[in-house]
Scaffold this motif. Sequence first.
Motif, PDB file in Angstrom:
ATOM      1  N   THR A 179      -0.076  -6.215   2.472  1.00  0.00           N
ATOM      2  CA  THR A 179      -1.392  -5.675   2.133  1.00  0.00           C
ATOM      3  C   THR A 179      -1.700  -4.399   2.925  1.00  0.00           C
ATOM      4  OG1 THR A 179      -1.989  -7.995   2.013  1.00  0.00           O
ATOM      5  CG2 THR A 179      -3.755  -6.455   1.665  1.00  0.00           C
ATOM      6  N   ALA A 180      -1.229  -4.361   4.177  1.00  0.00           N
ATOM      7  CA  ALA A 180      -1.484  -3.189   5.031  1.00  0.00           C
ATOM      8  C   ALA A 180      -0.885  -1.919   4.416  1.00  0.00           C
ATOM      9  CB  ALA A 180      -0.901  -3.431   6.422  1.00  0.00           C
ATOM     10  N   VAL A 181       0.299  -2.037   3.821  1.00  0.00           N
ATOM     11  CA  VAL A 181       0.954  -0.877   3.201  1.00  0.00           C
ATOM     12  C   VAL A 181       0.158  -0.449   1.963  1.00  0.00           C
ATOM     13  CG1 VAL A 181       3.098  -0.063   2.102  1.00  0.00           C
ATOM     14  CG2 VAL A 181       3.219  -1.592   4.076  1.00  0.00           C
ATOM     15  N   GLU A 182      -0.302  -1.454   1.210  1.00  0.00           N
ATOM     16  CA  GLU A 182      -1.079  -1.200  -0.017  1.00  0.00           C
ATOM     17  C   GLU A 182      -2.393  -0.471   0.308  1.00  0.00           C
ATOM     18  OE1 GLU A 182      -1.942  -4.795  -2.088  1.00  0.00           O
ATOM     19  OE2 GLU A 182      -1.929  -3.834  -4.048  1.00  0.00           O
ATOM     20  N   ASN A 183      -3.009  -0.854   1.444  1.00  0.00           N
ATOM     21  CA  ASN A 183      -4.303  -0.276   1.825  1.00  0.00           C
ATOM     22  C   ASN A 183      -4.192   0.991   2.679  1.00  0.00           C
ATOM     23  OD1 ASN A 183      -5.365  -2.482   0.509  1.00  0.00           O
ATOM     24  ND2 ASN A 183      -5.756  -3.647   2.389  1.00  0.00           N
ATOM     25  N   GLY A 184      -2.984   1.482   2.859  1.00  0.00           N
ATOM     26  CA  GLY A 184      -2.776   2.689   3.667  1.00  0.00           C
ATOM     27  C   GLY A 184      -2.939   2.466   5.159  1.00  0.00           C
ATOM     28  N   GLU A 185      -2.674   1.223   5.613  1.00  0.00           N
ATOM     29  CA  GLU A 185      -2.779   0.925   7.056  1.00  0.00           C
ATOM     30  C   GLU A 185      -1.389   0.739   7.668  1.00  0.00           C
ATOM     31  OE1 GLU A 185      -5.155  -2.590   6.967  1.00  0.00           O
ATOM     32  OE2 GLU A 185      -6.947  -1.529   6.305  1.00  0.00           O
ATOM     33  N   THR A 186      -0.440   1.505   7.156  1.00  0.00           N
ATOM     34  CA  THR A 186       0.948   1.353   7.616  1.00  0.00           C
ATOM     35  C   THR A 186       1.096   1.620   9.112  1.00  0.00           C
ATOM     36  OG1 THR A 186       1.548   2.180   5.424  1.00  0.00           O
ATOM     37  CG2 THR A 186       3.342   1.955   7.000  1.00  0.00           C
ATOM     38  N   ALA A 187       0.405   2.640   9.608  1.00  0.00           N
ATOM     39  CA  ALA A 187       0.504   2.987  11.038  1.00  0.00           C
ATOM     40  C   ALA A 187       0.034   1.830  11.918  1.00  0.00           C
ATOM     41  CB  ALA A 187      -0.318   4.235  11.325  1.00  0.00           C
TER      42      ALA A 187
END
Lengths: 105, 138
Positions: free
Chosen positions: B83-91
């Motif tokens: 979900t983090a990658v989907e929401n742009g929270e990859t960092a």
Amino acid sequence: MTLLTTVYAAIICTIIWYKGAPKSEMKVGILCWMYWGASLMWLVDAIFEYAELGAEYFNPAPRDMLNDFFLGLSVVALGLIIWLVILLMKDPKGVIKAALFKKNK
Amino acid sequence: MGCFLVPVTEAVVTTVAARVIKSKETKETVNISSTDGSVEEVTKIKFSTKLGWLNKLLWGGSALLAFEHIWHGEVVPFFPFLTAVENGETAGMLAEMGSAGVMMSVLVTAVWAGMLAVSAVMEKRALRAPECEEGVKA
């Protein structure tokens, strides 16, 4: 609460394993490794959370505590299911094999 | 968010290592004489078996931790799975993997290293008993 539930499961499984050792017909060791591994990983999670929240970490809201306990019980159930699948596949007592292949008289 | 991926990666590496080591190992036997005078031939625990303990800790723990991530909606059954990658929270996810994830792997490995130390001491104690002979079988 999840950590606590898993630690209790790990302790109980280790006692059961020790009682049956050195024979490992029921493969309880699998459960011990699984629960201890998860407990160590959740311990790290707890340490990080404690570093963030401080003493507040030990005063969770009842709703959160209940949800975490529910998760803990589900984790224990999942561990038991994984163990059961491995036990039936390895079939150390030969019960499944005996049921599938009946000897000809 | 994705901290369990670090122990999973370690588990893959140690599983491959255990398979490689197992194929090259030889059987080590030890003769232990008990107090009643009888001599018993026992097999030493191989290193691949000991590495198997670490594998079980890592795989088992990661599996249950992955379930927790599914429970909290951090892992989903469709691409990109996190979900983090989907929401742009990859960092943020990578930072958590670098802190909590690495610490998980380090702690599990440290506990395993402690188990190795204890088992080595117990093996030495057993060998210190009178009239022990070590041998290697192919």
